[in-house]
Design a protein around this motif. Structure first.
Motif, mmCIF file in Angstrom:
data_model
loop_
_atom_site.group_PDB
_atom_site.id
_atom_site.type_symbol
_atom_site.label_atom_id
_atom_site.label_comp_id
_atom_site.label_asym_id
_atom_site.label_seq_id
_atom_site.Cartn_x
_atom_site.Cartn_y
_atom_site.Cartn_z
ATOM 1 N N UNK A 1 -28.445 -29.129 96.054
ATOM 2 C CA UNK A 1 -28.920 -29.098 94.672
ATOM 3 C C UNK A 1 -30.400 -29.425 94.555
ATOM 4 N N UNK A 2 -30.959 -30.132 95.542
ATOM 5 C CA UNK A 2 -32.378 -30.476 95.488
ATOM 6 C C UNK A 2 -33.223 -29.623 96.429
ATOM 7 N N UNK A 3 -32.683 -28.474 96.841
ATOM 8 C CA UNK A 3 -33.393 -27.623 97.796
ATOM 9 C C UNK A 3 -34.616 -26.973 97.155
ATOM 10 N N UNK B 1 -38.769 -35.729 101.211
ATOM 11 C CA UNK B 1 -37.383 -36.178 101.115
ATOM 12 C C UNK B 1 -36.437 -35.070 100.655
ATOM 13 N N UNK B 2 -36.911 -33.821 100.606
ATOM 14 C CA UNK B 2 -36.069 -32.723 100.136
ATOM 15 C C UNK B 2 -35.954 -31.639 101.206
ATOM 16 N N UNK C 1 -36.580 -36.296 105.061
ATOM 17 C CA UNK C 1 -35.512 -35.323 105.279
ATOM 18 C C UNK C 1 -36.078 -34.266 106.207
ATOM 19 N N UNK C 2 -35.654 -34.223 107.458
ATOM 20 C CA UNK C 2 -36.314 -33.354 108.429
ATOM 21 C C UNK C 2 -35.947 -31.879 108.311
#
Length: 599
Positions: free
Chosen positions: A381-383, A433-434, A465-466
């Motif tokens: 959802x946060x892509x 972080x996304x 977020x890698x």
């Protein structure tokens, strides 16, 4: 050691809250590089593989952060390489500041090594603000105006600093004649149209029976207001490509992308409406807007330079989308008739079924539509999603269904190839972080993407977020141009220009220490996306796709298809009828239930 001009450039950027500068080194900015060393790499220098990629990364950073993107390059070739990315910023109205080196002032005019007339070179791309710093006292005003103008005009600006000036001791401008002091503050402002123009716009919208709304990136931040206006007027909402993430696609009256790469419901929405409200978009293709004289029009745009274009609008409201709509809403009457609204919603349902069925059709070896279709529900959802220019843009526009919180963008107006991977890297620095997903054709991947895998590998450990997933549609063809030649020129594929070397992008990724996945069968598509999205670092997913799946325009006719058939057989009249029938069967197969089948 006293503070140099280069030291002050970096400290001023920090005062402007710049945390990253995307660039590539060279002796034309050696003074800046030394200052970076003294400053502990703050703001952080992000090393691209090429200056064009640095500019694209700055554009991607700015698009997804809302903050100014900054890039840096050396004199001569470095400055030249920035141009394509800066033009992308200019045409998509993105705030970017380029800091560019120049040869020593003593050598200027002497045909010296890497001496290029940068003012002549940059006068168009950085037309809103372009200046050379020639003395230390000039610096704060020039740099501050470059940043403030980039924000205010939503445009690229450029500051040129000769190499010798970078190393000079910095001196503040004094309170004296012909000195220009400066200040840092950039307060927010709100632009709204007059009450009289709002009332005229409301009169037009209130009399419409079939209202269509077109939103672009300028409507970002006005989601609730757009939804309320559409509800009041019973309107359908189409999206320009740069506005794909403005509204979630789950809303039943959102018809998706419009234009050549758009959806059938958006095409019909524009074709059949009697009133058009355009919000924050300079969508350039008037043939995909209502026929002149068939619909009344209102446009809202923050930029008076971009207002009143593309369509003969009766009222042009200059103002921010949210602020303008908030003032317009009390003047609107609810349209109780819902026939048009229901018709739009039904068309969206039919289209969703069509895209699903088209994606599930067999192809050799993998249907390119299926690749995007299966990705859509798997996206977090946060892509953040970036897309390149090419046939992959069709699948991005037609199969990705944006949900609340998702972001997406591409090179909208310049439509340059090779932007998706550097955009994605810029997005990762904007939002470490996304998860970020880049959708790339094999042509764009060969042009720019493969080198930037090195950049992704270099910085992946720094992202909270890698996940950086790069999906490559490998069809060994510059496919969009191939289909444009067939459909528009009636010409066959010109293989020497269109055929691409068959490269294993998954193997390249693996060789760089990244996750590499190769998919050769449809049943491998969804597991591959899942594996890549679960990886603990950057991943490349390579899909072997069928180049013969047509990116059919939403307004395609059989006359155009016949032209394409002729191109497929090199115009041989004895084979045209056979080819036409074969192509008709192929296209009908990819148009089930769409209402596009010719008589």
């Amino acid at each position: 050691m006293s503070e140099t001009v280069a030291d002050r450039i970096l400290s001023r950027l920090r005062q402007w809250d710049v945390t990253e500068v995307f660039g590539y080194p060279g002796d034309g900015i050696n003074g800046l590089l030394a200052a970076w060393g003294r400053a502990g790499n703050t703001p952080r220098f992000i090393q691209a593989r090429h200056e064009e990629m640095a500019a694209f990364q700055a554009v991607g950073y700015a698009k997804f952060s809302g903050r100014v993107g900054v890039c840096a390059a050396t004199s001569g070739p470095g400055a030249i390489h920035l141009l394509n990315g800066l033009y992308d910023a200019k045409l998509d109205h993105v705030p970017v500041v380029a800091i560019v080196g120049q040869t020593h002032r003593s050598a200027m005019g002497g045909s010296y090594q890497q001496e290029v007339d940068l003012h002549a070179l940059y006068k168009d791309v950085a037309s809103d603000f372009l200046e050379t710093v020639t003395v230390p006292e000039q610096l704060p005003n020039v740099l501050d105006r470059a940043v403030r103008t980039a924000y205010g005009r939503r445009a690229p600006t450029a500051v040129i600093v000769p190499a010798d000036v970078q190393e000079m001791a910095y001196t503040e401008p004094s309170h004296a004649f012909k000195m220009v002091p400066s200040s840092l503050d950039r307060s927010d402002w709100e632009t709204v149209p007059s009450q009289e123009s709002l009332e005229r716009a409301a009169e037009i919208l209130n009399t419409g029976d079939k209202v269509a709304i077109l939103v672009g990136q300028g409507a970002a931040g006005a989601r609730d207001e757009v939804v309320e206006v559409a509800e009041l007027l019973g309107a359908g909402i189409a999206k320009a490509l740069l506005g794909m993430d403005v509204l979630p696609d789950a809303r039943p009256n959102v018809t998706g992308a419009t234009g050549l790469l758009g959806t059938r419901p958006s095409y019909e929405l524009m074709r059949d409406c009697d009133t058009l409200l355009t919000i924050g978009s300079s969508f350039p293709y008037s043939q995909f807007l209502p026929d002149f004289g068939t619909a009344r029009g209102v446009q809202i745009d923050l930029d008076p330079h971009m207002i009143g274009m593309r369509y003969p609008y009766e009222v042009n409201l200059v103002g921010g989308a949210a602020a303008t709509l908030r003032r317009l809403i009390p003047l609107l009457r609810r349209n109780e008739a819902r026939d048009w609204y229901d018709e739009v919603c039904a068309a969206v349902e039919r289209w969703n079924d069509v895209t699903r069925r088209r994606a599930e059709l067999s192809a050799d070896p993998v249907n390119p539509e299926y690749v995007a279709h299966r990705l859509s529900p798997l996206l977090p959802d946060n892509a953040i999603v970036t897309a390149d220019s090419g046939s992959v843009t069709n699948w991005y526009a037609r199969h990705l269904r944006f949900r609340e919180g998702m972001r997406g963008s591409l090179s909208g107006t310049l439509a340059t190839m090779g932007c998706a991977v550097p955009y994605a890297i810029g997005a990762k620095f904007a939002h470490p972080d996304r998860p970020v997903v880049a959708l790339v054709g094999d042509g764009a991947m060969q042009m720019n993407g493969t080198a930037e895998l090195i950049t992704a590998a270099k910085y992946a450990k720094d992202w909270d977020d890698p996940r950086l997933v790069i999906g490559v549609w490998n069809n060994r063809d510059l496919n969009q141009v191939t289909w444009e030649m067939r459909a528009m020129e009636g010409a066959p594929q010109f293989e020497p220009s269109q055929a691409l070397p068959d490269v294993s992008y998954a193997a390249l990724a693996s060789a760089m220490g990244l996750t590499g996945i190769r998919v050769e069968k449809p049943e491998g598509v969804e597991p591959a996306w899942r594996e890549a999205l679960a990886a603990d670092g950057p991943a490349v997913v390579e899909f072997l796709t069928d180049p013969s799946v047509p990116p059919i325009p939403p307004h395609a006719t059989w006359e155009q298809m016949e032209s394409t058939a002729r191109s497929l057989v090199n115009g041989d009249p004895d084979r045209v009828d056979v080819a036409r029938q074969g192509l008709k069967a192929k296209v009908q197969e990819f148009l089930p239930g769409s209402g596009q089948t010719a008589e």
